[in-house]
Write a protein that holds these residues in place. Structure first.
Motif, mmCIF file in Angstrom:
data_model
loop_
_atom_site.group_PDB
_atom_site.id
_atom_site.type_symbol
_atom_site.label_atom_id
_atom_site.label_comp_id
_atom_site.label_asym_id
_atom_site.label_seq_id
_atom_site.Cartn_x
_atom_site.Cartn_y
_atom_site.Cartn_z
ATOM 1 N N UNK A 170 0.839 -1.209 0.000
ATOM 2 C CA UNK A 170 0.000 0.000 0.000
ATOM 3 C C UNK A 170 0.871 1.255 0.000
ATOM 4 N N UNK A 171 1.899 1.295 0.846
ATOM 5 C CA UNK A 171 2.787 2.466 0.938
ATOM 6 C C UNK A 171 3.497 2.713 -0.385
ATOM 7 N N UNK A 172 4.011 1.635 -0.963
ATOM 8 C CA UNK A 172 4.770 1.761 -2.206
ATOM 9 C C UNK A 172 3.895 2.304 -3.329
ATOM 10 N N UNK A 173 2.693 1.773 -3.465
ATOM 11 C CA UNK A 173 1.847 2.167 -4.586
ATOM 12 C C UNK A 173 1.269 3.569 -4.396
ATOM 13 N N UNK A 174 0.959 3.937 -3.154
ATOM 14 C CA UNK A 174 0.455 5.294 -2.925
ATOM 15 C C UNK A 174 1.546 6.325 -3.199
ATOM 16 N N UNK A 175 2.747 6.078 -2.661
ATOM 17 C CA UNK A 175 3.851 7.028 -2.859
ATOM 18 C C UNK A 175 4.255 7.093 -4.326
ATOM 19 N N UNK A 176 4.303 5.934 -4.988
ATOM 20 C CA UNK A 176 4.658 5.935 -6.412
ATOM 21 C C UNK A 176 3.589 6.666 -7.224
ATOM 22 N N UNK A 177 2.333 6.452 -6.857
ATOM 23 C CA UNK A 177 1.246 7.140 -7.551
ATOM 24 C C UNK A 177 1.360 8.644 -7.424
ATOM 25 N N UNK A 178 1.696 9.138 -6.234
ATOM 26 C CA UNK A 178 1.855 10.579 -6.025
ATOM 27 C C UNK A 178 3.008 11.136 -6.864
ATOM 28 N N UNK A 179 4.156 10.442 -6.799
ATOM 29 C CA UNK A 179 5.327 10.890 -7.556
ATOM 30 C C UNK A 179 5.061 10.844 -9.060
ATOM 31 N N UNK A 180 4.413 9.781 -9.501
ATOM 32 C CA UNK A 180 4.073 9.631 -10.921
ATOM 33 C C UNK A 180 3.188 10.786 -11.383
ATOM 34 N N UNK A 181 2.193 11.115 -10.570
ATOM 35 C CA UNK A 181 1.264 12.190 -10.910
ATOM 36 C C UNK A 181 1.983 13.532 -10.984
ATOM 37 N N UNK A 191 12.824 3.163 -11.882
ATOM 38 C CA UNK A 191 13.877 3.545 -10.922
ATOM 39 C C UNK A 191 13.261 4.125 -9.656
ATOM 40 N N UNK A 192 12.250 4.977 -9.820
ATOM 41 C CA UNK A 192 11.552 5.557 -8.674
ATOM 42 C C UNK A 192 10.841 4.458 -7.875
ATOM 43 N N UNK A 193 10.176 3.553 -8.598
ATOM 44 C CA UNK A 193 9.406 2.487 -7.961
ATOM 45 C C UNK A 193 10.289 1.615 -7.064
ATOM 46 N N UNK A 224 12.112 9.106 -0.083
ATOM 47 C CA UNK A 224 11.784 9.692 1.225
ATOM 48 C C UNK A 224 10.277 9.792 1.421
ATOM 49 N N UNK A 225 9.568 10.147 0.342
ATOM 50 C CA UNK A 225 8.099 10.176 0.407
ATOM 51 C C UNK A 225 7.570 8.778 0.729
ATOM 52 N N UNK A 226 8.147 7.758 0.086
ATOM 53 C CA UNK A 226 7.700 6.374 0.291
ATOM 54 C C UNK A 226 7.872 5.932 1.733
ATOM 55 N N UNK A 227 9.060 6.164 2.299
ATOM 56 C CA UNK A 227 9.304 5.681 3.664
ATOM 57 C C UNK A 227 8.543 6.508 4.696
ATOM 58 N N UNK A 228 8.282 7.791 4.376
ATOM 59 C CA UNK A 228 7.489 8.611 5.299
ATOM 60 C C UNK A 228 6.031 8.153 5.322
ATOM 61 N N UNK A 229 5.478 7.883 4.153
ATOM 62 C CA UNK A 229 4.106 7.390 4.078
ATOM 63 C C UNK A 229 3.978 5.996 4.677
#
Length: 361
Positions: A199-210, A240-242, A335-340
């Motif tokens: 859940x954390x990975x996909x939410x953070x990746x989704x935010x960065x992707x957007x 790479x981000x993922x 950093x966004x991923x690990x914070x979320x």
């Protein structure tokens, strides 16, 4: 019994290192072991940069001309920017002429022995410190390497048909499930960590992707001249981000789920509010170190290139913009991923581990 295990581990480690020091027969490229070397100064520039020619004599260690002595040359500079300095007893991958009399070119330095020593030390320390848990960690590492190699082979053979981002979205989930189940067995805390990580990975990746899609369409990708002719460079960047923050997310997820699980085991009557407060305190201690890990990884990636650019009189801001912007985006995304991962891991872990009707206040 422990002494016997230690002796066996030591023997296996020594055998592994000896094998790598004598594994010439495994290579199809010709290997030349340097027996003597002579450095000759050829010129000095106005910037005091010195250029040398290395006269190299060596012995062929494998192949048709094994045991034969040959000579070659290597050009280097005092700064190390031009050419790689070769020393006595270095082992070189070389290309020989058809008659084996001359070295056409030096391909690279053989470095597998150094990697083997570090790998053996790494494995020994894990086993000595963590015991069975360490063996599980090594199994997980080897499994992930195999999964990575297989994914690369699949994509390489089907890159016209397969979307790289879609492939590695699946691979990321496989990494998470495989790694956490192997290292932590089947349990509620492992399930909580897996769900939290995904859940954390996909939410953070989704935010960065957007954000990147909306505002970062002009991002300069490394090695663009090679990437464009093979596949969509943007998906290369997104992958790479993922994957960059995957380890940190899993680390936080399993740390928090394990800690909360331990608290529940110690006190069956602990409330969800108490668990949440305890989890927040634990998170405060780990968020700083995990963020620093991401930043240090970025440093390692960009510092050599940026310093080289500065040495060539490029402004610091320009050097970072040209050579560090991709790494900075990746590290900030991590950093966004690990914070979320912290609030998500806390709530998911409490939901799965604490089966009570009490509502979190």
């Amino acid at each position: 019994m422990k002494k016997i295990k230690l002796i066996i581990l030591l023997i296996l480690s020594i055998i592994s290192i000896i094998f790598v020091y004598n594994d010439y027969f495994l290579y199809t490229d010709t290997i030349l072991k340097v027996t003597s070397i002579n450095n000759k100064l050829t010129k000095t520039t106005i910037n005091k940069e010195k250029y040398y020619t290395q006269e190299i004599t060596g012995k062929i260690m494998n192949g048709k001309y094994k045991g034969k002595e040959v000579k070659t040359f290597n050009n280097i500079s005092s700064s190390g920017v031009y050419g790689e300095k070769i020393a006595k007893n270095n082992e070189l991958f070389v290309e020989l002429s058809l008659d084996g009399e001359n070295v056409i070119r030096i391909i690279n330095i053989k470095r597998d022995k150094y990697i083997a020593i570090l790998f053996v030390i790494f494995i020994d320390l894990i086993i000595l410190i963590a015991g069975k848990k360490g063996i599980k960690t090594i199994t997980s590492l080897i499994g992930n390497i195999i999964i990575t190699i297989l994914s690369i082979i699949v994509f390489k053979n089907n890159y016209h048909k397969i979307n790289m981002l879609h492939l590695y979205l699946i691979i990321a989930v496989i990494f998470i499930i495989f790694s956490l189940y192997i290292t932590n067995d089947k349990s509620k805390k492992t399930l909580a960590a897996i769900i939290s990580s995904i859940v954390s990975l996909f939410i953070s990746f989704g935010l960065c992707y957007l954000i990147i899609v909306l505002f970062g369409d002009d991002i300069n990708i490394w090695m663009m001249e090679y990437i464009e002719v093979v596949f969509d460079y943007k998906n290369f960047f997104y992958v790479s981000i993922l994957l960059s923050g995957l380890g940190g997310v899993m680390d936080i997820a399993i740390t928090l789920s394990s800690a909360l699980n331990e608290l529940i085991n110690k006190d069956k009557n602990i409330t969800k509010s108490q668990l949440l407060n305890s989890g927040k305190e634990i998170a405060k201690d780990i968020i700083g170190t995990m963020t620093n890990v991401m930043i240090y990884t970025c440093y390692v990636s960009i510092i050599p290139t940026v310093l080289l650019a500065l040495k060539n009189n490029m402004a610091l801001a320009n050097a970072i913009t040209l050579y560090g912007n991709i790494e900075l985006i990746i590290v900030l995304s991590s950093c966004v991923s690990i914070t979320l991962a912290i609030p998500i891991s806390l709530y998911v872990s409490i939901l799965i581990l604490k089966n009570t009707k009490e509502v979190i206040k």
